[in-house]
Every structure is written in C-alpha cells, then in structure tokens.
Motif scaffolding. Structure first.
Motif, PDB file in Angstrom:
ATOM      1  N   HIS A 185     -11.338   2.081  -5.333  1.00 15.00           N
ATOM      2  CA  HIS A 185     -11.026   1.770  -6.551  1.00 15.00           C
ATOM      3  C   HIS A 185     -12.147   0.721  -7.277  1.00 15.00           C
ATOM      4  O   HIS A 185     -12.797   0.119  -6.372  1.00 15.00           O
ATOM      5  CB  HIS A 185      -9.836   0.976  -6.732  1.00 15.00           C
ATOM      6  CG  HIS A 185      -9.214   0.603  -7.970  1.00 15.00           C
ATOM      7  ND1 HIS A 185      -9.584  -0.397  -8.776  1.00 15.00           N
ATOM      8  CD2 HIS A 185      -8.294   1.336  -8.480  1.00 15.00           C
ATOM      9  CE1 HIS A 185      -8.896  -0.378  -9.806  1.00 15.00           C
ATOM     10  NE2 HIS A 185      -7.704   0.731  -9.857  1.00 15.00           N
TER      11      HIS A 185
ATOM     12  N   HIS B 106      -5.971  -9.051 -11.173  1.00 17.07           N
ATOM     13  CA  HIS B 106      -5.174  -7.842 -11.199  1.00 17.07           C
ATOM     14  C   HIS B 106      -4.038  -8.085 -10.453  1.00 17.07           C
ATOM     15  O   HIS B 106      -3.014  -7.700 -10.812  1.00 17.07           O
ATOM     16  CB  HIS B 106      -6.056  -6.688 -10.693  1.00 17.07           C
ATOM     17  CG  HIS B 106      -5.337  -5.438 -10.651  1.00 17.07           C
ATOM     18  ND1 HIS B 106      -4.857  -4.592 -11.653  1.00 17.07           N
ATOM     19  CD2 HIS B 106      -4.887  -4.504  -9.775  1.00 17.07           C
ATOM     20  CE1 HIS B 106      -4.191  -3.676 -11.458  1.00 17.07           C
ATOM     21  NE2 HIS B 106      -4.241  -3.426 -10.378  1.00 17.07           N
ATOM     22  N   SER B 107      -4.156  -8.455  -9.383  1.00 14.20           N
ATOM     23  CA  SER B 107      -3.011  -9.035  -8.516  1.00 14.20           C
ATOM     24  C   SER B 107      -2.116 -10.052  -9.207  1.00 14.20           C
ATOM     25  O   SER B 107      -0.831  -9.591  -9.040  1.00 14.20           O
ATOM     26  CB  SER B 107      -3.331  -9.760  -7.009  1.00 14.20           C
ATOM     27  OG  SER B 107      -2.354  -9.755  -6.296  1.00 14.20           O
TER      28      SER B 107
ATOM     29  N   TYR C 256       2.536   1.718  -3.525  1.00 11.80           N
ATOM     30  CA  TYR C 256       1.730   2.363  -4.426  1.00 11.80           C
ATOM     31  C   TYR C 256       1.139   3.751  -4.340  1.00 11.80           C
ATOM     32  O   TYR C 256       0.736   4.502  -5.157  1.00 11.80           O
ATOM     33  CB  TYR C 256       0.583   1.313  -4.622  1.00 11.80           C
ATOM     34  CG  TYR C 256       1.076   0.007  -5.634  1.00 11.80           C
ATOM     35  CD1 TYR C 256       1.736  -0.026  -6.710  1.00 11.80           C
ATOM     36  CD2 TYR C 256       0.964  -1.175  -4.889  1.00 11.80           C
ATOM     37  CE1 TYR C 256       1.974  -1.146  -7.405  1.00 11.80           C
ATOM     38  CE2 TYR C 256       1.469  -2.269  -5.354  1.00 11.80           C
ATOM     39  CZ  TYR C 256       1.949  -2.426  -6.528  1.00 11.80           C
ATOM     40  OH  TYR C 256       2.443  -3.595  -7.125  1.00 11.80           O
TER      41      TYR C 256
ATOM     42  N   TRP D 177      -2.342  -2.132  -4.120  1.00 11.74           N
ATOM     43  CA  TRP D 177      -2.793  -1.114  -5.209  1.00 11.74           C
ATOM     44  C   TRP D 177      -4.208  -0.597  -5.180  1.00 11.74           C
ATOM     45  O   TRP D 177      -4.331   0.689  -5.142  1.00 11.74           O
ATOM     46  CB  TRP D 177      -2.850  -2.242  -6.723  1.00 11.74           C
ATOM     47  CG  TRP D 177      -3.291  -1.105  -7.756  1.00 11.74           C
ATOM     48  CD1 TRP D 177      -4.289  -0.768  -8.219  1.00 11.74           C
ATOM     49  CD2 TRP D 177      -2.195  -1.058  -8.954  1.00 11.74           C
ATOM     50  NE1 TRP D 177      -4.409  -0.136  -9.516  1.00 11.74           N
ATOM     51  CE2 TRP D 177      -2.852  -0.073  -9.860  1.00 11.74           C
ATOM     52  CE3 TRP D 177      -0.897  -1.033  -8.925  1.00 11.74           C
ATOM     53  CZ2 TRP D 177      -2.565   0.343 -10.983  1.00 11.74           C
ATOM     54  CZ3 TRP D 177      -0.300  -0.409 -10.223  1.00 11.74           C
ATOM     55  CH2 TRP D 177      -1.063   0.150 -11.092  1.00 11.74           C
TER      56      TRP D 177
ATOM     57  N   ASN E  23       1.943   5.361  -7.530  1.00  9.85           N
ATOM     58  CA  ASN E  23       0.886   5.865  -8.400  1.00  9.85           C
ATOM     59  C   ASN E  23       0.258   6.947  -7.795  1.00  9.85           C
ATOM     60  O   ASN E  23      -0.464   7.528  -8.906  1.00  9.85           O
ATOM     61  CB  ASN E  23      -0.295   4.611  -8.187  1.00  9.85           C
ATOM     62  CG  ASN E  23       0.199   3.229  -8.673  1.00  9.85           C
ATOM     63  OD1 ASN E  23       1.191   3.195  -9.223  1.00  9.85           O
ATOM     64  ND2 ASN E  23      -0.679   2.298  -8.527  1.00  9.85           N
TER      65      ASN E  23
ATOM     66  N   GLY F 250      -2.295  -6.860  -5.455  1.00 11.49           N
ATOM     67  CA  GLY F 250      -3.313  -6.092  -5.747  1.00 11.49           C
ATOM     68  C   GLY F 250      -4.073  -5.331  -4.742  1.00 11.49           C
ATOM     69  O   GLY F 250      -4.769  -4.209  -4.660  1.00 11.49           O
TER      70      GLY F 250
ATOM     71  N   LEU G  60      -0.038  -8.039 -11.348  1.00 13.26           N
ATOM     72  CA  LEU G  60       1.219  -7.529 -11.046  1.00 13.26           C
ATOM     73  C   LEU G  60       2.406  -8.353 -10.440  1.00 13.26           C
ATOM     74  O   LEU G  60       3.568  -7.983 -10.454  1.00 13.26           O
ATOM     75  CB  LEU G  60       0.561  -6.528  -9.878  1.00 13.26           C
ATOM     76  CG  LEU G  60      -0.258  -5.345 -10.059  1.00 13.26           C
ATOM     77  CD1 LEU G  60      -0.859  -4.906  -8.691  1.00 13.26           C
ATOM     78  CD2 LEU G  60       0.459  -4.280 -10.892  1.00 13.26           C
TER      79      LEU G  60
ATOM     80  N   HIS H   9      -5.263   3.321  -3.458  1.00 14.88           N
ATOM     81  CA  HIS H   9      -6.107   4.152  -4.436  1.00 14.88           C
ATOM     82  C   HIS H   9      -7.217   4.549  -3.205  1.00 14.88           C
ATOM     83  O   HIS H   9      -7.600   5.932  -3.438  1.00 14.88           O
ATOM     84  CB  HIS H   9      -6.929   3.710  -5.348  1.00 14.88           C
ATOM     85  CG  HIS H   9      -7.696   4.108  -6.103  1.00 14.88           C
ATOM     86  ND1 HIS H   9      -7.484   4.914  -7.755  1.00 14.88           N
ATOM     87  CD2 HIS H   9      -9.077   4.362  -6.033  1.00 14.88           C
ATOM     88  CE1 HIS H   9      -8.980   5.498  -7.926  1.00 14.88           C
ATOM     89  NE2 HIS H   9      -9.630   5.057  -6.865  1.00 14.88           N
TER      90      HIS H   9
ATOM     91  N   THR I 162       0.951  -1.165  -0.049  1.00 11.18           N
ATOM     92  CA  THR I 162       0.068   0.102   0.061  1.00 11.18           C
ATOM     93  C   THR I 162       0.827   1.269   0.065  1.00 11.18           C
ATOM     94  O   THR I 162       0.699   2.103  -0.777  1.00 11.18           O
ATOM     95  CB  THR I 162      -0.976  -0.098   1.341  1.00 11.18           C
ATOM     96  OG1 THR I 162      -1.692  -1.257   1.237  1.00 11.18           O
ATOM     97  CG2 THR I 162      -1.779   1.340   1.218  1.00 11.18           C
TER      98      THR I 162
END
Lengths: 93, 422
Positions: free
Chosen positions: B395, B101-102, B56, B383, B60, B380, B105, B387, B53
């Motif tokens: 997200h 998604h994870s 990202y 990520w 990001n 994920g 990555l 967000h 966390t």
C-alpha cells in the motif's frame, strides 16, 4: 538481574555493564568489494537466536574492558565468559 | 455456531434481552474450527495486528478463505502486555502518515467492529525538560501540523492547567518546562482490540485457529507453497507473518535474517485508585509513560532491557529507573503500591521503524519490527498488510517500510524522533 562473570573482575551485578549486542561480526576486509546485499548483511542483519547467543559486553562501571558472553536468551544462563580475541566456545555441551 | 451464521449484534437491547436468561444465551464470539488442508492466505500470529490483517482482508478485499494461526491464545503476546497508548505524533512523514491513518481507524473502531474497544481520546502529553527538547518538540509540532495531525505546544503553566497532578515546580531535578499535546491521543482496551477484530473477522468467514504453532515453511523454487504446523501441514498461496518478538525465529525458519533483535519490555500497574490522572503523560528525558486505566490502575512502562531475550522477564533495575522517573513527575505517587509487573518480547528494528512487506521468498510477507510501539498501529498495520497480501504489492502507506530500505539507505530513523526514547 544477571550476575555477569567479567573475565577480569569476577562476578558482578548486571548494572555495572553495558550491552554490545551480537559478537563475532567481523568487519569485511575490503568493504568496497561487497555488493549492497553483502554490506547490508554485515551492517544490519542479526541472528537474534532463541537459544544460545554469543554477545559482547563492556564492564563500563568497572574495569571498562570489553569481553564476550555465551548466554541463553530464554533461560538467561551464562555458560562462558571469554576475552575478545579468544576462540568462541561451542554453544552445545 | 456455523460459518456464515449471523452474529448477534451487541447493543443495550441484546444486553437487556440476555439478562432475562441470566446471560446463558450468548453466542461464542468466534468459532473454534479445525484447520483445513489449504487456504488462499495464512496469517501467522493471532495478536491484534494479525487479526486486524485478517479482518481487512475479508472486509476490504473480499478474501475470506483465510486462516489465522496462533501458537497460544488470541492476544496472549504483546497485544495483552502493552501499555495501550495510542497517538500519531511522529516526526517523519512516512511514520506520521501510517500512524495517523491508524488513529483515524481507531476513532471509528468500536462502531465498525460492534465491539467496545474503550478507545478514550483523553489527550497525550510529551513533556520536555531542557531547551534542546523544547526546540525538538516545537519542530515535531510543526511537522505534525504540516501532515494534518493535531499537535500543540504548551508552556509549563499550560501543562499544569491540563494535567494538575504533574509537579511543574521549577526546583525539580528535571523541571518540566513545556510539553507537546495531542488531544486526539489516548488509550484503548488492548484485549478488546484482539477480541473485536477476531469476532469481526470470524463472522466474515476467517478461520481462527489457536494452539497451532508454525514449525516450518514449504518453499519450492523460491516461492512459499505451504507451512508445517503442530496440527499438520497447510497448503497456501500466500503467507503473512505477524509474530512480533519471534519474527527473527520465523525468518530463520524461512532461511533469512532481519535487522531486528528481540528484547524484554517491562510494564507494571498499580493498585486501583480513584480517577487522578486525566491524560497520558510521557517523558523521554526522565523516561516513563503513564496513564490511568478505566479500572483505576496506573499503567506504566519505560525502556527495554538492554540484552537480547525471549524470556518475558526483565531485570529489576529497569523497574527502579521507571519508578524514579514516575516520582520525578508525580511525587504524590510515592505511596502507591504496585500490583503486577511483566514483560513482553519486542522486536526492535535497527531504525526503530517497522518492516512491512516482501521478503526474499516470493509470496511470503512479513509485518514486524514494531518494537516498543506497535499497539497504536494495530488498525493501520492490519489495513496496509491486508492490502500487501491481497495485491502482492505494498500500500502507498507502507511502501517506505520495505525490507530493502536497508540496502537502499532510506532508513526511517525514529530513534528519539518519535517523541519518545526507544
């Protein structure tokens, strides 16, 4: 391995028992009167304490009767074993 | 090393260069900063999910005034205690999207972090032993394919060809009659994931503070304004709590409850042997999952202990069930000796799916309830939680995993559906 004192059969090995999770969660007398939040609180939310925990067990490979334990979730010490309709013991000595 | 100082890149050349100085010249992988009086965002929990966390958030969202607080040492909880299986073959769309998604990555993670997480996509079998399981497995394969996730159904002969060590003879008590295969599934080195994310987050300016336990939240008018720790109070605009088994303890400090109970989940490893097991094998029916680490140890686990516990030990009869299941699948392992056994405390959620998002307190966010299967989701999870913390809103991949799904009745019931019994 827990040595669980069944109030009816005495101390028996853990594998004779099944776990029934948190005890003393009373079903609301009038579910339709509850808000969604109150219903969720009854249905899903749990105390999950790090410390003394009152919980239900059933002696499924023995007398097949339900009862409650007061057990510590860090030391696994069992302080009380009591019938479903008995007054819950205090968690502090 | 100072904040912002360039990190040495790990490569074959840096390895050779450092060999000349007898490996005395390596930088520390991350700083050991003192806690500052305030941060924009504080993350509670320095496991894989918390460190991902933080990474990202910086990478990001360009938010670097961030602290990760860890009461022990990095990755010393469930990150270092799991059985390292990575897969994304979940039945329900919400889970499938998040775990896929994870997995994507994971596929670029070693390069991205410049840290070898030893991700090995050796293929993962979910065995089926009954006709009912065949139908469930085929349904899951179709669901996975519709979600763009690689999935195949194998019959017993194909299972034997893919994993020759399995006993697929029809006279077993629980004969193997097929399996689903996710070829992109596999294992990774769990400690390296924590270390890689920590090093990368630190180099982007995140403060990683170990031996710092959160003792309470400061809340004003329903909004979190800071936290109390064993190393003093810290003011912050937002808090993200990612503490796995202790989620309920942290929620109690903040004054609310979660639909979560904490249980021990045991695992064990054998003595190291030569390469014998070429893939990950899972069986929900006899209930075991096993793979072979790069050191040669067989790493295995099964189900949780039934009772609530924070003790990081479990009961021996659980190990007996696990080993019975292992020997049902692999009679040849009967003479292996087991080397180590341990337990981690997993936060099992009532619908076997995680909770990622808002809480009853403004600016206090929780990421918990991963239960027995959080390791695979580490990238994920970080990520989507980054967000959520950065924007204050979920997200699209974690919208469905909100705490209010229980009030809305939109549970994501992955009990059994997730290709393994929970």
């Amino acid at each position: 391995m827990l040595l669980i004192p069944c109030p009816y059969c005495g101390p028996r090995d853990e594998h004779e028992f099944s776990y029934g999770h948190e005890a003393h969660i009373a079903r609301p007398k009038d579910p339709f009167a509850l808000s969604d939040a109150e219903w969720v609180d009854y249905l899903f939310m749990r105390a999950n304490p790090k410390g003394w925990h009152r919980e239900r067990w059933v002696h499924s490979k023995g007398c097949r009767r339900w009862f409650n334990l007061l057990r510590h979730t860090v030391t696994h010490e069992i302080r009380a074993s009591y019938a479903m309709d008995a007054e819950p013991p205090r968690s502090e000595p | 090393m100072k904040p912002g100082e360039m990190k040495q890149t790990y490569s074959i050349f840096s390895l050779a260069r450092n060999a000349f100085s007898f490996h005395q010249g390596w930088q520390m992988a991350w700083r050991q900063p003192e806690p500052q009086p305030s941060y924009d965002i504080v993350i509670v929990g320095g496991g894989g999910h918390g460190l991902a966390t933080a990474y990202y958030l910086a990478k990001n969202h360009n938010i670097t005034n961030v602290a990760v607080l860890e009461k022990g040492w990095l990755g010393g909880g469930n990150t270092g205690r799991n059985t390292t299986v990575v897969r994304s073959n979940y039945l329900w769309d919400e889970s499938a999207h998040l775990y896929e998604h994870s997995l994507k990555l994971w596929e670029g993670l070693s390069q991205e972090l410049n840290f070898n997480v030893m991700f090995s996509q050796r293929g993962l079998l979910n065995l089926v032993h009954t006709q009912h399981e065949v139908r469930e497995a085929r349904r899951r394969v179709y669901a996975n394919q519709l979600n763009g996730i690689d999935a195949e159904y194998l019959d017993a002969g194909e299972v034997k060809a893919f994993c020759p060590l399995l006993d697929t003879s029809p006279d077993r008590r629980y004969p193997i009659i097929g399996a689903t295969l996710q070829r992109r599934g596999g294992i990774a080195r769990h400690d390296a994931v924590a270390w890689g994310y920590a090093r990368a987050a630190d180099s982007l300016g995140v403060d990683i503070i170990q031996n710092c336990e959160v003792t309470g939240f400061r809340v004003e008018a329903g909004r979190v304004t800071g936290i109390d720790t064993t190393r003093g109070p810290i003011a912050t605009k937002k808090v993200g709590v990612v503490v796995a088994g202790h989620a309920g303890v942290m929620a109690a400090k903040a004054g609310f409850r979660l639909p979560i109970e904490s249980h021990p989940l045991q695992a064990l490893v054998s003595e190291p042997v030569k390469p014998v097991l070429n893939c990950v094998v899972m069986s929900g029916a006899v209930h075991v999952y096993v793979s072979q680490s790069d050191k040669g140890e067989l790493v295995m686990g099964a189900g949780i202990d039934s009772y609530n516990s924070y003790a990081q030990v479990g009961s021996p009869h659980i190990i007996e069930y696990l080993l019975n299941a292992l020997l049902e699948l692999f009679p040849t392992f009967g003479r292996l000796r087991m080397m180590r056994q341990w337990a981690g405390i997993v936060d099992t959620c009532i619908d076997a799916s995680p909770i990622i998002g808002k809480t009853p307190i403004d600016n206090l966010f929780f990421n918990c309830g991963w239960g027995t299967g959080g390791f695979k989701a580490t990238p994920g999870s970080g990520w989507v939680f980054a967000h959520t913390l950065a924007t204050g809103e979920p997200h699209r991949l974690n919208e469905a995993f909100s705490l209010d799904r229980f009030a809305r009745g939109t549970l994501i019931d992955e009990h059994g559906a997730a290709a393994v019994a929970h």
